[in-house]
Design a protein around this motif. Structure first.
Motif: not given
Length: 625
Positions: A45-70
Motif C-alpha cells: 500500500t502507498y499514500v498519494i497526495p490529493g485526488k488521484p486525477s490531480a496526482f497523475v498530473q503532478d510529475p514530482a508526486a508521480v516519481r515518488i510513487l514510482a520509486a516506491a512501487v518499483g
C-alpha cells in the motif's frame, strides 16, 4: 464480473493492473518462494497526495510513487519464484514505465526485452515494446525535431513487421490512440477514484494503474498525432491485404427436416430480444403469457421463454431488460458503441467519425456518464448477440433465456457475504431450472474473479486492513465458486460452454470462475481471429478449444447486425456446434458431444504449445459416421 465482453478499447485499462493477496514479509531468502497463485503475493500500500486525477498530473508526486512501487516490485521478483508469464509481464511492464518516468533508458530497454521474451502470442510478440523502442531511438539523437524523429523511427519499426500477422493489432492500437485524450484519462480517474480515495491510501494495483495513466499523459499523448499517422500509413498501404478467413469454409448450416430433433439451448446471459428468434425459442406451455402469475407453480412468474434475475439476484420477469435513461442519451450511446466497433475494424463510418469528434472535445466531468451509457448498451446487447451466434444455421435450436444483470456503473457496489450467498443461490436455481426443462447445452459468456472482488472492496473502503480485505474477498469468491461448482457437477446431462475471459491471463493462476473449472460437462473456449490466430485478449491456462471471437457478426436488440469481439463470441460458436450435434444425434451424451468437438478440432502449434481450433464441418461429419 462479466467476462468476454465486446472489448471497447478505451485505452483505459490503467486502473486494473493485477494485484496481490495474503500478507507476509520475509528477508531475502537464499531460495525463492514458489508462487502457486496470484493471491499469494503480499499486498503493498502507498499514500498519494490529493485526488488521484490531480496526482497523475503532478510529475514530482508521480516519481515518488514510482520509486516506491518499483522497489516493491523488484523485491517481490527477488523473493518469489514467479512462473506465471502474465504476472511477470505485468511486473516488468510496470518497471519499464517507472524507468521511463525516471529517465533510465537502459533499464527501459532491458524490461521491454524481458516482456517481449515472455510473450507467447506471435502478433503481440512482434508489437511488444515497439512504440517505446521508437521513442527511445528518437531520444538517442537529440538536437533535431523530436516528433519528426519519432515518426521516422516508428515508421521504420512498423515497416519491418509482417503485415499479415500484425494487421489486427495495428487496427486496435490505432483505435485506442484515436480516442485517447487527457480529458478521457483524467475524467475516468475522477469518476472512479476521486470520490473514494479520500485518505490517499491506495493498493499496488491502483498505484500501478495511476503510474500508467501518468505515463500516458506525459509520454504517449504528446506524440499521439505521430502514432496515429504512422499506423494509418501502414493500414492505407495495405488496404488490399487481408488475413485469410478460415471459418466460412469449415462452417455448416443444417437444413430444416423431419430428421432434426429440437434441442434446448440455455443462454445464461444479459437477456435476449426474443422477437428476433420467434421460431427458435423454448416455450413453457404451462405458463400463460403476461398474466403476472406463476401458473405452473415452479417459483417463477411468466417464465414463458425462461427466467430472469436483477442485479441483486431477485427474481424478475422478462427475457430482456429495459434500458435506463432518456431516449436521446440511449440512442447516442448506441451510436457510440457502433463507433467503437467500427474503429477497431478500421471502418471509416459516420459513427466512428462522430465518436472521434465527441471524445476529442468531451469534458472530463462528462466522462463518467459517457462510459456508463456505452457500458449499459453493451451489456444490453450482449445476450442477444450471443443468442444469434448460438442459434445460427440450426433450425432445431430452441433457446431458453436465463437473464442475469451486469452492473454498468463506473463505481462498483460493495461486495458482501450476504449478497454472495444470494447470488450463489440464484446460480443453483438456474442450473436446476436448466435440468428441469431439458436443456442440453448452456452458454456462459461471463464469470468472476478474486482480484475484482478485492478491488471493489478497496474502492468502497470495506474489509478492514489489506490483509483482512484479502481474506474477506476470498470468502466471497469461494461462496460463488463452490456453489456453482457443486451445481454443475450435479447436472451431468448438461454441457456448460464457458468463455475463457478477455484478460490475457492464466485463469487458474488468477483464480477465475467458471473458466477454471475442470469437469466432464464443462468446455472452456478461448478466442482466435479470422485466420485462427490467438487474439491479444483471450485468456488461457484451462482452454479446451478455440473458436472465432474476432469481429463476429450477429444481431443486437432491434435486429441490427454488429460485429463484436471477445471470448463471449467464441463460446457461442462452440455452443452452436454442440446444438447441431444434438439436433442430429439427440442420443449423444454430454461426454460424447464434448469428445466429438475436441476430436474434430484442428491442432495448431503456437509458440511450442498445441491449441485446438474447432472445425464444425469435420465434427459433424464424425457424428454422422
Amino acid at each position: 464480473m462479466r467476462l468476454g465482453t465486446p472489448g471497447l478499447y478505451l485505452g483505459l485499462s490503467l486502473l486494473l493492473v493485477a494485484g496481490a493477496s495474503p500478507a507476509f514479509s520475509v528477508d531475502a531468502p537464499a531460495k525463492k518462494i514458489e508462487l502457486k497463485k496470484l493471491s499469494d503475493l503480499p499486498p503493498h500500500t502507498y499514500v498519494i497526495p490529493g485526488k488521484p486525477s490531480a496526482f497523475v498530473q503532478d510529475p514530482a508526486a508521480v516519481r515518488i510513487l514510482a520509486a516506491a512501487v518499483g522497489k516493491d516490485l523488484q523485491k517481490d521478483l527477488d523473493t518469489y519464484d514467479i512462473q506465471d508469464k502474465t504476472t511477470l509481464k505485468r511486473f516488468h511492464g510496470t518497471l519499464a514505465i517507472i524507468a521511463m518516468l525516471e529517465g533510465k533508458e537502459a533499464e527501459v530497454r532491458a524490461h521491454l526485452a524481458t516482456v517481449k521474451g515472455l510473450e507467447d502470442k506471435p502478433a503481440q510478440k512482434l508489437m511488444s515494446g515497439l512504440m517505446l523502442g521508437a521513442y527511445l531511438d528518437a531520444k538517442a539523437n537529440p538536437g533535431g525535431d523530436f516528433k519528426a524523429a519519432f515518426r521516422k523511427a516508428l515508421d521504420k519499426a512498423l515497416a519491418a513487421l509482417p503485415y499479415q500477422e500484425v494487421q489486427d493489432a495495428i487496427k486496435g492500437q490505432k483505435a485506442a490512440m484515436e480516442i485517447g485524450s487527457a480529458n478521457l484519462i483524467t475524467g475516468q480517474i475522477a469518476a472512479s477514484l476521486d470520490p473514494v480515495i479520500t485518505d490517499g491510501k491506495i493498493s499496488q494495483d491502483l498505484g500501478g494503474g495511476l503510474l500508467g495513466a501518468a505515463f500516458q499523459l506525459e509520454t504517449i499523448l504528446p506524440v499521439k498525432a505521430e502514432i496515429v499517422a504512422s499506423l494509418t500509413a501502414v493500414l492505407d498501404a495495405n488496404r488490399t491485404a487481408r488475413k485469410a478467413d478460415i471459418w466460412a469454409g469449415r462452417d455448416e448450416a443444417l437444413k430444416a427436416s423431419a430428421s432434426l430433433h429440437p434441442v434446448v439451448i440455455g443462454i445464461w446471459d444479459s437477456g435476449t430480444d426474443v422477437a428476433l428468434f420467434k421460431d427458435r425459442l423454448w416455450v413453457n406451455r404451462k405458463e400463460v403469457p403476461g398474466n403476472a402469475k406463476d401458473d405452473d407453480r415452479n417459483g417463477f412468474v411468466d417464465d414463458v421463454n425462461g427466467i430472469a434475475w436483477d442485479l441483486h439476484s431477485n427474481k424478475v420477469v422478462g427475457p430482456l431488460a429495459t434500458l435506463e435513461g432518456k431516449p436521446e442519451k440511449i440512442q447516442a450511446a448506441k451510436a457510440s458503441l457502433k463507433g467503437f466497433v467500427d474503429l477497431q475494424a478500421n471502418v471509416d463510418s459516420p459513427e466512428a467519425g462522430a465518436l472521434k469528434k465527441l471524445l476529442s472535445t468531451l469534458p472530463a466531468a462528462e466522462v463518467k456518464d459517457f462510459i456508463e451509457g456505452v457500458s449499459q448498451v453493451s451489456n444490453y446487447s450482449h445476450g442477444t448477440h450471443v443468442s444469434g451466434i448460438a442459434a445460427k444455421g440450426n433450425p432445431a435450436a430452441r433457446l431458453l433465456v436465463d437473464r442475469i444483470t451486469f452492473d454498468y456503473h463506473v463505481h462498483p457496489e460493495t461486495p458482501t457475504l450476504e449478497q454472495a450467498a444470494k447470488d450463489a443461490a440464484a446460480m443453483v436455481q438456474s442450473v436446476a431450472y436448466f435440468k428441469a426443462h431439458g436443456v442440453r447445452v448452456v452458454n456462459m459468456s461471463w464469470g468472476g474473479d478474486l482480484k475484482s472482488i478485492d478491488h471493489a472492496l478497496e474502492l468502497n473502503h470495506a474489509g478492514g486492513t489489506p490483509e483482512e480485505r484479502r481474506l474477506l474477498a476470498k470468502k466471497i469468491y469461494d461462496i460463488g465458486y463452490k456453489a456453482l461448482d457443486k451445481a454443475i457437477t450435479a447436472a451431468p446431462g448438461v454441457l456448460f460452454v464457458v468463455a475463457a475471459g478477455n484478460s490475457n491471463n492464466d485463469v487458474k493462476f488468477d483464480e477465475v470462475f467458471p473458466s477454471s473449472f475442470r469437469k466432464p460437462n464443462v468446455l472452456i473456449v478461448g478466442a482466435v481471429d479470422q485466420a485462427g490466430d490467438q487474439t491479444s485478449f483471450t485468456s488461457f491456462g484451462n482452454v479446451d478449444v478455440f473458436a472465432n471471437g474476432f469481429e463476429v457478426e450477429s444481431c443486437v436488440p432491434g435486429g441490427e447486425l454488429m460485429k463484436f469481439s471477445g471470448t463471449s463470441m467464441a463460446a457461442p460458436n462452440v455452443t452452436n456446434l454442440a446444438g447441431k450435434l444434438l439436433a442430429l444425434k439427440p442420443a449423444l451424451g454430454t461426454q460424447a458431444v464434448k469428445d466429438l468437438i475436441i476430436k474434430g478440432a484442428e491442432e495448431k502449434v503456437v509458440a511450442g504449445k498445441t491449441i485446438r481450433l474447432i472445425h464444425p464441418a469435420r465434427t459433424l461429419e464424425l457424428a454422422r459416421h
